[in-house]
Design an enzyme around this catalytic site. Structure first.
Site, PDB file in Angstrom:
ATOM      1  N   GLU A 130      10.250   9.862  -7.590  1.00 37.68           N
ATOM      2  CA  GLU A 130       8.977  10.336  -8.061  1.00 37.68           C
ATOM      3  C   GLU A 130       8.805  11.509  -8.654  1.00 37.68           C
ATOM      4  OE1 GLU A 130       8.119  10.887  -3.628  1.00 37.68           O
ATOM      5  OE2 GLU A 130       8.284   8.836  -3.495  1.00 37.68           O
TER       6      GLU A 130
ATOM      7  N   GLU B  32      18.343   4.296  -5.064  1.00 37.06           N
ATOM      8  CA  GLU B  32      17.150   4.165  -4.707  1.00 37.06           C
ATOM      9  C   GLU B  32      16.237   3.248  -5.629  1.00 37.06           C
ATOM     10  OE1 GLU B  32      15.716   7.182  -1.726  1.00 37.06           O
ATOM     11  OE2 GLU B  32      15.236   7.943  -3.663  1.00 37.06           O
TER      12      GLU B  32
ATOM     13  N   ASN C  24      14.004  12.712   3.782  1.00 35.86           N
ATOM     14  CA  ASN C  24      13.172  13.419   2.715  1.00 35.86           C
ATOM     15  C   ASN C  24      11.788  13.309   3.228  1.00 35.86           C
ATOM     16  OD1 ASN C  24      11.840  14.082   0.548  1.00 35.86           O
ATOM     17  ND2 ASN C  24      12.147  12.363  -0.690  1.00 35.86           N
ATOM     18  N   TRP C  25      11.493  14.749   3.519  1.00 30.92           N
ATOM     19  CA  TRP C  25      10.045  14.675   4.469  1.00 30.92           C
ATOM     20  C   TRP C  25       8.835  14.727   3.324  1.00 30.92           C
ATOM     21  CZ3 TRP C  25      11.016  19.096   8.418  1.00 30.92           C
ATOM     22  CH2 TRP C  25      12.043  18.745   9.426  1.00 30.92           C
ATOM     23  N   LYS C  26       9.349  14.809   1.886  1.00 31.50           N
ATOM     24  CA  LYS C  26       8.238  14.804   0.756  1.00 31.50           C
ATOM     25  C   LYS C  26       7.121  15.878   1.132  1.00 31.50           C
ATOM     26  CE  LYS C  26       9.234   9.946  -0.009  1.00 31.50           C
ATOM     27  NZ  LYS C  26       8.808   8.723  -0.734  1.00 31.50           N
TER      28      LYS C  26
ATOM     29  N   GLY D  49       8.900   3.577  -0.178  1.00 31.11           N
ATOM     30  CA  GLY D  49       7.582   3.504   0.425  1.00 31.11           C
ATOM     31  C   GLY D  49       6.898   2.153   0.395  1.00 31.11           C
TER      32      GLY D  49
ATOM     33  N   GLY E 291      12.739   8.199   3.452  1.00 29.36           N
ATOM     34  CA  GLY E 291      11.596   8.831   3.269  1.00 29.36           C
ATOM     35  C   GLY E 291      10.811   8.767   4.729  1.00 29.36           C
ATOM     36  N   GLY E 292       9.747   7.742   4.752  1.00 32.83           N
ATOM     37  CA  GLY E 292       8.774   7.574   5.644  1.00 32.83           C
ATOM     38  C   GLY E 292       9.271   7.521   7.033  1.00 32.83           C
TER      39      GLY E 292
ATOM     40  N   SER F 104      13.011   2.382   1.954  1.00 37.93           N
ATOM     41  CA  SER F 104      12.430   1.549   3.057  1.00 37.93           C
ATOM     42  C   SER F 104      13.681   1.344   4.155  1.00 37.93           C
ATOM     43  CB  SER F 104      11.799   0.499   2.792  1.00 37.93           C
ATOM     44  OG  SER F 104      10.415   0.535   1.912  1.00 37.93           O
TER      45      SER F 104
ATOM     46  N   HIS G 185      14.902  12.694  -8.043  1.00 40.23           N
ATOM     47  CA  HIS G 185      14.104  11.422  -7.202  1.00 40.23           C
ATOM     48  C   HIS G 185      13.092  10.839  -8.286  1.00 40.23           C
ATOM     49  CE1 HIS G 185      11.574   9.799  -4.434  1.00 40.23           C
ATOM     50  NE2 HIS G 185      12.378   9.770  -3.410  1.00 40.23           N
TER      51      HIS G 185
END
Ligand code: PEP
Length: 260
Positions: A104, A174, A12-14, A180, A241-242, A220, A102
């Site tokens: 977010e 999640e 997930n490149w956000k 993150g 993600g990251g 993470s 998600h």
């Protein structure tokens, strides 16, 4: 019994990377992954909307066996919804997976369980696979409400699905406190919740659906912890993600089976 579910590792490149940077990351990732990786694991990337067409073109022209994903969509096919993108538009771009709900989106953009459910149906209507994201906040975990929260989001998100639709779904567990933050759930804690998710899918949609539904862990995930998480029997993949923004790190996560 060994699971027959194919692992799915999703990046997930956000809201990162313009379309030039997206192509560059994709090409590095494609060089880092081998035929053996693709034979063992499904891989998907979820770029921002502005990058989708560029990424899809490179995947197509270079015949790269990485699936295209989106991070979100509207539940209507078209209409006066300024700024939104429809599932029909995503399907036309050969998007295979769409993340729905998600944390977010739930926390920052007011997505409700009901809205998440209609998006799950909209994504399925267009032949794509929803990745239904569920997870508890730190306060909810500390209050002992993890299972109630996660299973509540799950049953709302999957409401009205047919058994075969449930079987083909991807659920991403999640925990919000792990996203993150660098604070990953222990494999045992993640497994416990993923097993509960599978149990509830079985209760609502039957044992065949429970056996087929793929459950990812997200929060993470890094090269150093991916193998231990993936060793758990009810964890079938990762939503990353990251670490998905670094081609080498993401490739090493995809290659978790090679970690010693
Ligand atoms: C995510 O974006 O869904 C996520 C799990 O992020 P991270 O891997 O950075 O925690």
């Amino acid at each position: 019994m060994t699971s027959t579910r194919r692992p799915l590792i999703s990046g997930n490149w956000k809201m990162h990377l313009n379309h030039f940077e997206a192509i560059s990351l994709l090409q590095k990732l494609s060089y880092a992954l081998t035929d053996a990786d693709h034979a063992a694991v499904d891989v998907c990337v979820h770029p921002p909307f502005t990058d989708l067409r560029s990424v899809q073109t490179v995947l197509d022209i270079d015949d790269i066996p990485i699936a295209l994903g989106a991070q979100h969509c509207h539940d209507e096919d078209s209409g006066a919804f300024t700024g939104e993108v429809s599932p029909a538009m995503l399907a036309k771009l050969q998007v295979r997976y769409v993340i729905v709900g998600h944390s977010e989106r739930r926390a920052l953009f007011g997505e409700t369980d009901a809205g998440v459910n209609s998006k799950v149906h909209a994504v399925l209507r267009h032949g794509m696979t929803p990745i239904l994201a569920v997870g508890e906040t730190l306060e909810q975990r500390e209050a002992g409400a993890t299972t109630d929260v996660v299973l509540g989001q799950l049953s709302a998100g999957m409401g009205g699905l047919k058994r075969e639709q449930a079987a083909g779904l991807v659920v991403a567990y999640e925990p919000v406190w792990a996203i993150g933050t660098g604070r990953v759930a222990s494999p045992g804690d993640a497994q416990e919740v993923c097993a509960e998710i599978r149990r509830q899918v079985g209760e609502s949609f039957g044992s065949a659906a429970a056996e087929s539904v793929r459950i990812q862990y997200g929060g993470s995930v890094k090269p150093v912890n991916a193998a231990d998480l993936m060793a758990e029997p009810d964890i079938d993949g990762a939503l990353v993600g990251g670490a998905s923004l670094d081609a080498d790190d993401f490739a090493r996560i995809v290659q978790y089976r090679l970690a010693s």
